[in-house]
Design an enzyme around this catalytic site. Structure first.
Site, PDB file in Angstrom:
ATOM      1  N   SER A 222      -7.202  19.566  28.490  1.00 22.10           N
ATOM      2  CA  SER A 222      -6.009  18.804  28.108  1.00 22.10           C
ATOM      3  C   SER A 222      -6.305  17.319  28.232  1.00 22.10           C
ATOM      4  CB  SER A 222      -4.832  19.153  29.023  1.00 22.10           C
ATOM      5  OG  SER A 222      -3.833  18.155  28.889  1.00 22.10           O
TER       6      SER A 222
ATOM      7  N   HIS B 142      -6.573  20.491  23.973  1.00 21.66           N
ATOM      8  CA  HIS B 142      -5.131  20.623  24.154  1.00 21.66           C
ATOM      9  C   HIS B 142      -4.508  19.222  24.184  1.00 21.66           C
ATOM     10  CE1 HIS B 142      -1.629  22.933  25.563  1.00 21.66           C
ATOM     11  NE2 HIS B 142      -1.380  21.921  26.380  1.00 21.66           N
TER      12      HIS B 142
ATOM     13  N   ASP C 150      -1.039  17.182  24.719  1.00 22.11           N
ATOM     14  CA  ASP C 150       0.304  17.295  25.285  1.00 22.11           C
ATOM     15  C   ASP C 150       1.212  16.184  24.799  1.00 22.11           C
ATOM     16  OD1 ASP C 150       0.219  19.611  27.008  1.00 22.11           O
ATOM     17  OD2 ASP C 150      -1.206  18.498  28.244  1.00 22.11           O
TER      18      ASP C 150
ATOM     19  N   MET D 128       4.816  14.539  24.795  1.00 22.41           N
ATOM     20  CA  MET D 128       6.043  14.533  25.605  1.00 22.41           C
ATOM     21  C   MET D 128       6.954  13.411  25.129  1.00 22.41           C
ATOM     22  SD  MET D 128       4.480  15.055  29.414  1.00 22.41           S
ATOM     23  CE  MET D 128       3.078  16.132  29.717  1.00 22.41           C
TER      24      MET D 128
ATOM     25  N   HIS E 155       0.703  20.793  21.927  1.00 23.48           N
ATOM     26  CA  HIS E 155       1.801  21.345  22.718  1.00 23.48           C
ATOM     27  C   HIS E 155       2.950  20.345  22.694  1.00 23.48           C
ATOM     28  CE1 HIS E 155       3.049  22.599  27.122  1.00 23.48           C
ATOM     29  NE2 HIS E 155       3.983  22.881  26.225  1.00 23.48           N
TER      30      HIS E 155
ATOM     31  N   MET F 256       6.210  19.123  23.907  1.00 21.95           N
ATOM     32  CA  MET F 256       7.250  19.153  24.942  1.00 21.95           C
ATOM     33  C   MET F 256       8.312  18.142  24.545  1.00 21.95           C
ATOM     34  SD  MET F 256       4.640  19.501  28.122  1.00 21.95           S
ATOM     35  CE  MET F 256       3.291  18.932  27.099  1.00 21.95           C
TER      36      MET F 256
ATOM     37  N   MET G  61       3.807  28.727  30.671  1.00 16.83           N
ATOM     38  CA  MET G  61       3.615  27.565  31.534  1.00 16.83           C
ATOM     39  C   MET G  61       3.507  28.019  32.989  1.00 16.83           C
ATOM     40  SD  MET G  61       3.454  24.927  29.602  1.00 16.83           S
ATOM     41  CE  MET G  61       3.262  23.787  30.990  1.00 16.83           C
TER      42      MET G  61
ATOM     43  N   ASP H 111      -1.043  27.328  31.041  1.00 18.40           N
ATOM     44  CA  ASP H 111      -1.129  25.863  31.105  1.00 18.40           C
ATOM     45  C   ASP H 111      -0.474  25.360  32.385  1.00 18.40           C
ATOM     46  OD1 ASP H 111      -1.101  23.144  30.585  1.00 18.40           O
ATOM     47  OD2 ASP H 111       0.096  23.279  28.760  1.00 18.40           O
TER      48      ASP H 111
END
Ligand code: DX5
Ligand code: ZN
Length: 226
Positions: free
Chosen positions: A13, A38, A40, A42, A71, A73, A142, A180
């Site tokens: 990540s 990965h 992330d 957000m 991913h 979020m 998660m 994750d």
């Protein structure tokens, strides 16, 4: 009895990467045998932290040929599908907690040529995705509450992964089962045994003295001890 899969995908990540030298760090992941990267995303709304968006996905795309496992979020994830797909995402994973129209959203992700994933928070039951298993390319369980890297693994996730693997097997789904949060040398063996096949690791890889070696060490932990 649910068997651990022979397939082990390690997904560093970049949340924990050194952004001053992202290209270099991605090259190192590739050289270390990482299977995907990965990313992330957000938004400061679904989770209490803000990270990055399409520009960073694009930069990552230009720096590595590895698949980009993005991913989201974020609330209203569908707002970003087109931009992220155009930026080079290979897969888009959205959270069940903010996706009331999962079936439609997953279809749209596939239409854009990306692998379609759903993530569930530690408090969200697996049943939240049971009606869309056939539409899934990836199920992300998660193992921390999302928002930050470097958190402690939630032990209950092992049992949850076991049940998630069972659900996928019963539906004859070929979806990847990803885990994750808090994945490191101490936790990866148990989640692999439980049936996870794709392992996100941020802190464990990027804070290691030898990130390349750490990827190999994590993979080596996924084997049956006799
Ligand atoms: C948490 C993120 C994770 C995180 C994992 O909100 O979704 O991908 O980067 O980080 P580590 O491996 O440091 O727990
Ligand atoms: Zn993540």
């Amino acid at each position: 009895m649910i068997a651990a899969t022979s397939c082990v995908r390690i997904a560093p990540s970049i949340l924990s990467a050194d952004f001053r030298r992202l290209g270099e760090q991605l090259a190192m992941c590739e050289a270390g045998g990482a299977d995907c990267v990965h990313v992330d995303v957000m938004d400061g709304r679904f989770v209490p932290n803000v990270t990055f968006g399409a520009k960073v996905i694009e930069a990552a795309r230009q720096s590595t040929s590895l698949p980009l496992d993005v991913h989201l979020m974020v609330v209203e994830p569908e707002k970003y599908f087109d931009d992220f797909a155009a930026a080079g995402a290979t897969g888009l994973t959205i959270h069940a907690e903010v996706a009331p129209h999962l079936h439609r959203q997953l279809s749209r992700i596939r239409e854009l040529g990306c692998r379609a994933g759903v993530a569930i928070n530690p408090a969200t039951p697996i049943a939240a995705v049971s009606e869309v298993v056939a539409d899934l390319d990836l199920l992300l369980v998660m193992s921390v509450n999302p928002g930050f890297g470097g958190q402690e693994f939630i032990a209950h996730s092992v049992d949850k992964l076991r049940r998630a693997r069972l659900m996928l097997a019963e539906s004859k789904s070929k979806a990847w089962l990803e885990v994750d949060g808090g994945i490191n040398r101490d936790t990866i063996g148990d989640v692999w045994q439980a049936g996870a096949d794709t392992f996100v690791a941020g802190h464990a890889i990027f804070a290691a003295a030898d990130p390349k070696g750490e990827i190999e060490a994590l993979r080596a932990r996924c084997r049956v001890i006799v």
